[in-house]
Design a protein around this motif. Structure first.
Motif: not given
Length: 267
Positions: A174-178
């Motif tokens: 998820e942090f990669s997506f953000f």
């Protein structure tokens, strides 16, 4: 480049942007197999439609983007390495985008790493974005820079970077997506400006190019909406090994095609 090329590349982008298999690498290979010459517009197209796919993150995680300023501070810190290296190494990165062999080698190396990453980082202590420190965000941003080599995968690099900093698989994904949102927004704006500044195309050709960018971005966005949730669910249940084997197989196939006189060699 024609409308069929636009649709195919956009679908590939939407499907692969959030998988640890390299969307850029897949587009480089697909472009070569379809006989698309690597002119400046094609390079621009492959960057811009990535932003289209990335915007699916904003829609699916809408509330997270209005949670706190701390969230944005972490993204700014995380994107700093990519900004610095992107400016310093742009001409070298553009040259790498023309090489299927670079993509193939990166596929194989990255695939081998993904076979073991679940075992290497199996004791996470951070399960939510709010617990990610600024230093950790910066370190993940440094890992993300590895994806400037086509075939590495921005998603894979930043997720593995997150897991190496004790993030769970889901939190790292998820942090990669953000982190992809400001990264790709900045890359898109810069490339659009450079293309506009140096372009000598006629008004009619420019209009056609902009239409292709819009169509490609919309298709990539729609496909990515469907792909993100599926990937998160799969990742939670199965981990990375299947992606590792896929990358190794795809990389070996590309290397064979490259050295047996296939059109890939003449890209």
């Amino acid at each position: 480049m024609n409308i069929i090329h636009v649709i195919v590349l956009a679908i590939i982008e939407g499907l692969t942007e959030f998988l640890p298999v390299s969307s850029t690498g897949h587009m480089v290979i697909a472009s070569s197999l379809m006989g698309i010459s690597k002119d400046e517009f094609v390079k621009l197209f492959e960057i811009v439609i990535q932003l289209g796919a990335i915007l699916a993150v904003v829609v699916l995680y809408f509330k997270r983007f209005f949670k706190s300023l701390d969230f944005y501070y972490k993204l700014v810190v995380g994107v700093i390495p990519a900004v610095i290296l992107g400016v310093l190494l742009k001409k070298y990165i553009d040259a790498l985008l023309e090489s299927p062999l670079v993509v193939a080698v990166a596929f194989v190396v990255g695939g081998v790493i993904l076979l073991f990453v679940d075992e290497w980082f199996n004791k996470p202590t951070v399960t939510e974005e709010k617990n990610i420190s600024y230093l950790t965000a910066f370190k993940i941003g440094c890992f993300q820079c590895l994806a400037m080599v086509p075939g590495v995968s921005r998603s894979a690099a930043s997720i593995v970077g997150g897991m190496s900093q004790k993030l769970s698989r889901t939190a790292a994904a998820e942090f990669s997506f953000f982190l992809a949102v400001p990264t790709m927004f900045g890359a898109t704006v810069k490339d659009l400006w450079d293309f506009h500044k140096h372009s000598t195309l006629s008004a009619d050709v420019m209009h056609q190019d902009m239409k292709y960018l819009l169509i490609g971005s919309v298709i990539a966005f729609i496909v990515a909406l469907m792909a993100i949730r599926t990937f998160i669910t799969f990742l939670e249940q199965k981990g990375f090994k299947v992606f590792g084997w896929y990358r190794i197989f795809a990389g070996i196939v590309i290397i064979i095609l490259y050295f047996t006189g296939n059109a890939l060699h003449n890209m």
